[in-house]
Scaffold this motif. Structure first.
Motif, PDB file in Angstrom:
ATOM      1  N   GLY A  62       0.825  -1.202   0.000  1.00 38.11           N
ATOM      2  CA  GLY A  62       0.000   0.000   0.000  1.00 38.11           C
ATOM      3  C   GLY A  62       0.858   1.249   0.000  1.00 38.11           C
ATOM      4  N   THR A  63       0.276   2.332  -0.508  1.00 41.43           N
ATOM      5  CA  THR A  63       1.037   3.569  -0.672  1.00 41.43           C
ATOM      6  C   THR A  63       0.533   4.699   0.202  1.00 41.43           C
ATOM      7  N   GLY A  64      -0.638   4.525   0.811  1.00 41.40           N
ATOM      8  CA  GLY A  64      -1.155   5.542   1.719  1.00 41.40           C
ATOM      9  C   GLY A  64      -1.345   6.891   1.057  1.00 41.40           C
ATOM     10  N   GLY A  91      -0.516   9.654  -8.035  1.00 46.84           N
ATOM     11  CA  GLY A  91      -0.180   8.491  -8.832  1.00 46.84           C
ATOM     12  C   GLY A  91       1.112   7.834  -8.391  1.00 46.84           C
ATOM     13  N   VAL A  92       1.241   6.578  -8.775  1.00 52.86           N
ATOM     14  CA  VAL A  92       2.411   5.776  -8.423  1.00 52.86           C
ATOM     15  C   VAL A  92       3.295   5.644  -9.664  1.00 52.86           C
ATOM     16  N   LEU A  93       4.518   6.148  -9.576  1.00 54.23           N
ATOM     17  CA  LEU A  93       5.439   6.097 -10.706  1.00 54.23           C
ATOM     18  C   LEU A  93       6.243   4.803 -10.692  1.00 54.23           C
ATOM     19  N   THR A  94       6.741   4.418 -11.855  1.00 51.65           N
ATOM     20  CA  THR A  94       7.656   3.290 -11.943  1.00 51.65           C
ATOM     21  C   THR A  94       9.079   3.782 -11.653  1.00 51.65           C
ATOM     22  N   PRO A  95       9.963   2.883 -11.224  1.00 53.44           N
ATOM     23  CA  PRO A  95      11.366   3.289 -11.042  1.00 53.44           C
ATOM     24  C   PRO A  95      11.983   3.855 -12.316  1.00 53.44           C
ATOM     25  N   GLU A  96      11.549   3.340 -13.462  1.00 49.88           N
ATOM     26  CA  GLU A  96      12.076   3.833 -14.733  1.00 49.88           C
ATOM     27  C   GLU A  96      11.682   5.284 -14.966  1.00 49.88           C
ATOM     28  N   GLN A  97      10.454   5.639 -14.590  1.00 54.73           N
ATOM     29  CA  GLN A  97      10.021   7.035 -14.726  1.00 54.73           C
ATOM     30  C   GLN A  97      10.824   7.953 -13.807  1.00 54.73           C
ATOM     31  N   VAL A  98      11.085   7.484 -12.595  1.00 55.15           N
ATOM     32  CA  VAL A  98      11.882   8.279 -11.665  1.00 55.15           C
ATOM     33  C   VAL A  98      13.302   8.446 -12.195  1.00 55.15           C
ATOM     34  N   ALA A  99      13.879   7.360 -12.717  1.00 58.40           N
ATOM     35  CA  ALA A  99      15.244   7.425 -13.244  1.00 58.40           C
ATOM     36  C   ALA A  99      15.352   8.422 -14.386  1.00 58.40           C
ATOM     37  N   GLU A 100      14.334   8.515 -15.207  1.00 59.74           N
ATOM     38  CA  GLU A 100      14.339   9.485 -16.312  1.00 59.74           C
ATOM     39  C   GLU A 100      14.442  10.910 -15.786  1.00 59.74           C
ATOM     40  N   VAL A 101      13.682  11.211 -14.745  1.00 59.68           N
ATOM     41  CA  VAL A 101      13.714  12.554 -14.160  1.00 59.68           C
ATOM     42  C   VAL A 101      15.061  12.818 -13.501  1.00 59.68           C
ATOM     43  N   VAL A 102      15.616  11.808 -12.848  1.00 59.11           N
ATOM     44  CA  VAL A 102      16.911  11.965 -12.182  1.00 59.11           C
ATOM     45  C   VAL A 102      18.007  12.269 -13.193  1.00 59.11           C
ATOM     46  N   VAL A 103      18.038  11.541 -14.286  1.00 61.08           N
ATOM     47  CA  VAL A 103      19.068  11.761 -15.305  1.00 61.08           C
ATOM     48  C   VAL A 103      19.008  13.177 -15.840  1.00 61.08           C
ATOM     49  N   GLN A 104      17.805  13.666 -16.091  1.00 61.58           N
ATOM     50  CA  GLN A 104      17.659  15.038 -16.570  1.00 61.58           C
ATOM     51  C   GLN A 104      18.155  16.038 -15.530  1.00 61.58           C
ATOM     52  N   ALA A 105      17.845  15.785 -14.256  1.00 64.64           N
ATOM     53  CA  ALA A 105      18.288  16.683 -13.193  1.00 64.64           C
ATOM     54  C   ALA A 105      19.809  16.686 -13.063  1.00 64.64           C
ATOM     55  N   LEU A 106      20.444  15.510 -13.224  1.00 68.96           N
ATOM     56  CA  LEU A 106      21.897  15.446 -13.166  1.00 68.96           C
ATOM     57  C   LEU A 106      22.513  16.222 -14.327  1.00 68.96           C
ATOM     58  N   HIS A 107      21.925  16.106 -15.491  1.00 65.51           N
ATOM     59  CA  HIS A 107      22.416  16.864 -16.646  1.00 65.51           C
ATOM     60  C   HIS A 107      22.355  18.364 -16.366  1.00 65.51           C
ATOM     61  N   GLU A 108      21.261  18.790 -15.732  1.00 70.17           N
ATOM     62  CA  GLU A 108      21.062  20.219 -15.443  1.00 70.17           C
ATOM     63  C   GLU A 108      21.722  20.645 -14.135  1.00 70.17           C
ATOM     64  N   GLU A 109      22.200  19.664 -13.354  1.00 68.69           N
ATOM     65  CA  GLU A 109      22.791  19.914 -12.041  1.00 68.69           C
ATOM     66  C   GLU A 109      21.824  20.680 -11.136  1.00 68.69           C
ATOM     67  N   ARG A 110      20.569  20.245 -11.175  1.00 65.40           N
ATOM     68  CA  ARG A 110      19.489  20.866 -10.412  1.00 65.40           C
ATOM     69  C   ARG A 110      19.418  20.229  -9.024  1.00 65.40           C
ATOM     70  N   PHE A 111      19.226  21.045  -7.980  1.00 59.22           N
ATOM     71  CA  PHE A 111      19.222  20.498  -6.630  1.00 59.22           C
ATOM     72  C   PHE A 111      17.989  19.649  -6.360  1.00 59.22           C
ATOM     73  N   PRO A 128      10.040  14.022  -9.222  1.00 58.98           N
ATOM     74  CA  PRO A 128       9.353  13.207 -10.233  1.00 58.98           C
ATOM     75  C   PRO A 128       7.858  13.472 -10.279  1.00 58.98           C
ATOM     76  N   HIS A 129       7.267  13.830  -9.139  1.00 61.03           N
ATOM     77  CA  HIS A 129       5.873  14.277  -9.095  1.00 61.03           C
ATOM     78  C   HIS A 129       5.903  15.813  -9.053  1.00 61.03           C
ATOM     79  N   PRO A 130       5.690  16.494 -10.168  1.00 62.28           N
ATOM     80  CA  PRO A 130       5.849  17.959 -10.203  1.00 62.28           C
ATOM     81  C   PRO A 130       4.886  18.700  -9.289  1.00 62.28           C
TER      82      PRO A 130
END
Length: 258
Positions: free
Chosen positions: A193-195, A201-221, A225-227
């Protein structure tokens, strides 16, 4: 920072967000990937799927000595660490202030001190060469709290604070720091359960990884993943009392359903 040709260490890498990050780093062309987890067998399974440039190591991040040994073995295999993803986390259990001290202590170690110990282990070398990246996995609960369990929300606040301090102290010395704050993600921790975290919504790890990679490219603090979390965080800052009132209503609904 680009991931291509970099050496990446990922704690909590055997499943969930960690496994998603490992797989994405492999696709991005990382030179070496260390999949670290307290469950070595599962970490080995992830590493096998990544190819010859991946190494699985056992690491309990609640013990500083094991983090130091993880870093030592990663350097021995790959020569250096470019990106350290301090990602391991635990959910604990639902409850309130009656939760036992042992659970609180474990949470402090995994969600707070593990990031401090990781920084101690990798930052000196990064400073010597003038470059390095730390990704701290916190949670939207670290920005907004969570009604189901104070131990999780409070210690995830600590994770955000550690990441902030590292960025403040080392950001002008070549050390990049990002803080990952998702809401609900498909992981072992959310299997039962997610409470309240599933409101967007519940994201997949792959969706989270996509956002992380973009943030690393931009060096964003702040990595969200949930805007929607950005607006909630803004609402909290603009009218703290109103925000607390809304959280009280959410807590009351939680108690009615428990």
């Amino acid at each position: 920072m680009e991931i291509r040709d970099k050496v990446v260490v990922i704690t909590g890498g055997a499943s969930g967000i960690g496994a998603g990050l490992a797989e994405r780093c492999a696709r991005e062309g990382a030179r070496g990937i260390v999949v670290a987890d307290v469950n070595l067998e599962r970490a080995q399974g992830v590493a096998r799927g990544l190819g010859a440039n991946a190494l699985a190591l056992r690491c309990d991040v609640s013990r500083e000595a094991e983090i130091q040994e993880l870093v030592r073995q990663a350097r021995e295999r790959f020569g250096r660490i470019d990106i350290y993803c301090s990602n391991a986390g635990i959910l604990g259990q639902i409850g309130g202030i009656e939760l036992e001290d042992a659970l609180w202590q474990k949470m402090w170690e995994v969600h707070g001190m593990a990031h401090v110990w990781a920084a101690r282990a990798v930052i000196p070398e990064m400073l010597e060469r003038g470059e390095g990246y730390l990704l701290v996995t916190a949670s939207a609960a670290g920005l907004l709290n969570i009604v189901e369990t104070p131990a999780y929300g409070v210690t995830k606040h600590a994770a955000v604070a550690v990441a902030e301090w590292l960025r403040i102290a080392y950001g002008r010395r070549g050390i990049r720091v990002s803080c990952l704050c998702p809401q609900s993600v498909q992981t072992d921790m959310t299997r039962d359960g997610t409470g309240s975290a599933a409101v967007n919504g519940v994201l997949t790890p792959e969706q989270v990884a996509e956002v992380v990679v973009q943030a690393l490219h931009e060096e964003r603090f702040l990595v969200l993943p949930h805007p929607e979390v950005a607006q909630y965080f803004l609402n909290k800052a603009q009218d703290y009392d109103r925000w607390l009132g809304g959280m009280q209503k959410l807590y009351a609904r939680h108690m009615e359903g428990s």
